[in-house]
Scaffold this active site. Structure first.
Site, PDB file in Angstrom:
ATOM      1  N   GLU A  13      -6.892  12.880 116.125  1.00  0.00           N
ATOM      2  CA  GLU A  13      -6.994  13.563 117.409  1.00  0.00           C
ATOM      3  C   GLU A  13      -7.206  15.063 117.229  1.00  0.00           C
ATOM      4  O   GLU A  13      -6.508  15.714 116.452  1.00  0.00           O
ATOM      5  CB  GLU A  13      -5.736  13.316 118.250  1.00  0.00           C
ATOM      6  CG  GLU A  13      -5.810  13.936 119.623  1.00  0.00           C
ATOM      7  CD  GLU A  13      -4.580  13.663 120.473  1.00  0.00           C
ATOM      8  OE1 GLU A  13      -4.313  14.488 121.374  1.00  0.00           O
ATOM      9  OE2 GLU A  13      -3.898  12.651 120.244  1.00  0.00           O
ATOM     10  N   ASP A  44      -2.160  10.730 115.166  1.00  0.00           N
ATOM     11  CA  ASP A  44      -1.757  11.665 116.219  1.00  0.00           C
ATOM     12  C   ASP A  44      -0.957  12.753 115.514  1.00  0.00           C
ATOM     13  O   ASP A  44       0.196  12.531 115.149  1.00  0.00           O
ATOM     14  CB  ASP A  44      -0.921  10.957 117.279  1.00  0.00           C
ATOM     15  CG  ASP A  44      -0.469  11.908 118.384  1.00  0.00           C
ATOM     16  OD1 ASP A  44      -1.289  12.735 118.823  1.00  0.00           O
ATOM     17  OD2 ASP A  44       0.699  11.825 118.790  1.00  0.00           O
ATOM     18  N   ASP A  58       4.071   8.684 119.922  1.00  0.00           N
ATOM     19  CA  ASP A  58       3.136   9.238 118.924  1.00  0.00           C
ATOM     20  C   ASP A  58       2.371   8.113 118.236  1.00  0.00           C
ATOM     21  O   ASP A  58       1.182   8.243 117.944  1.00  0.00           O
ATOM     22  CB  ASP A  58       3.889  10.048 117.862  1.00  0.00           C
ATOM     23  CG  ASP A  58       4.695  11.175 118.462  1.00  0.00           C
ATOM     24  OD1 ASP A  58       4.108  12.204 118.802  1.00  0.00           O
ATOM     25  OD2 ASP A  58       5.923  10.997 118.600  1.00  0.00           O
TER      26      ASP A  58
END
Length: 161
Positions: A67, A7, A140
C-alpha cells in the site's frame, strides 16, 4: 501465482499471501508482523525485516502489493511508517520480487466498489469475495489481504496465469 500483500506500519505491519489459480483466489496465510511498542529504530526495522524474510522464504510470492502511504497530519508517525515501508521495499528488492503500489482509495474501491469504504466494509467484502467465514486478527491484516487482492488486478501479468 502468489501475491504478498503488505499494509505498512512501524510496529504492526499487516501481511497476507494469496494464490490465484485461473479465476480462483484463496488466502494461504495472513497476519501481522508485530514489534513491541516503544521499540526504537533500528531495532524495530531489523525485527520487521527478519519476519518478512521468513514469510518470503516460506511462500515465495511472485509479486508484492504494498500500500502506498498518505499522511496528512502526524509527521513523526509518518516518518516511522515510511522507514518501515523502506525496509519492506528493500527486502522485496533483495528477493527480486516485483511490486505494485495501490493507494488506500484504490484498495477500498477494488474490494468494495467505494473509495471511501471503512474497515467494516472491507472486512465484509473480503468475506464475500474470498469465501472466508471467519476473518480474524487485526484490521492491518485485512488491509493486507485487500491490498493483495487488488494487486492481482493491477498486474496484467496475472490476468493470464
Amino acid at each position: 501465482m502468489k501475491i504478498l500483500g503488505i499494509d505498512p506500519g512501524s510496529h504492526r505491519l499487516g501481511y497476507s499471501v494469496l494464490q490465484k489459480d485461473k479465476s480462483v483466489i484463496r488466502v494461504l496465510t495472513y497476519g501481522t508482523i508485530e514489534v513491541p511498542s516503544g521499540t526504537k529504530s533500528p531495532v524495530n526495522l531489523i525485527a520487521i525485516r527478519r519476519q518478512l524474510d521468513a514469510i518470503l522464504d516460506e511462500y515465495h510470492p511472485d509479486l508484492a502489493s504494498v500500500e502506498e502511504l498518505f499522511f496528512a497530519k502526524n509527521r513523526t508517525t509518518a516518518a516511522r511508517v515510511y522507514e518501515a515501508r523502506g525496509v519492506v521495499l528493500l527486502t522485496l528488492g533483495e528477493h527480486n520480487i516485483p511490486l505494485v503500489e495501490p493507494t488506500a482509495s484504490q484498495i477500498k474501491k477494488g474490494v468494495t466498489g467505494s473509495g471511501t469504504a471503512d474497515k467494516k466494509d472491507i472486512k465484509a467484502a473480503l468475506k464475500l469475495l474470498l469465501g472466508m467465514e471467519n476473518l480474524t486478527g487485526h484490521d492491518d491484516s485485512w488491509d493486507a489481504i485487500a491490498s493483495a487482492y487488488v494487486g492481482f488486478a493491477m498486474s496484467s501479468s496475472f490476468r493470464n496465469k
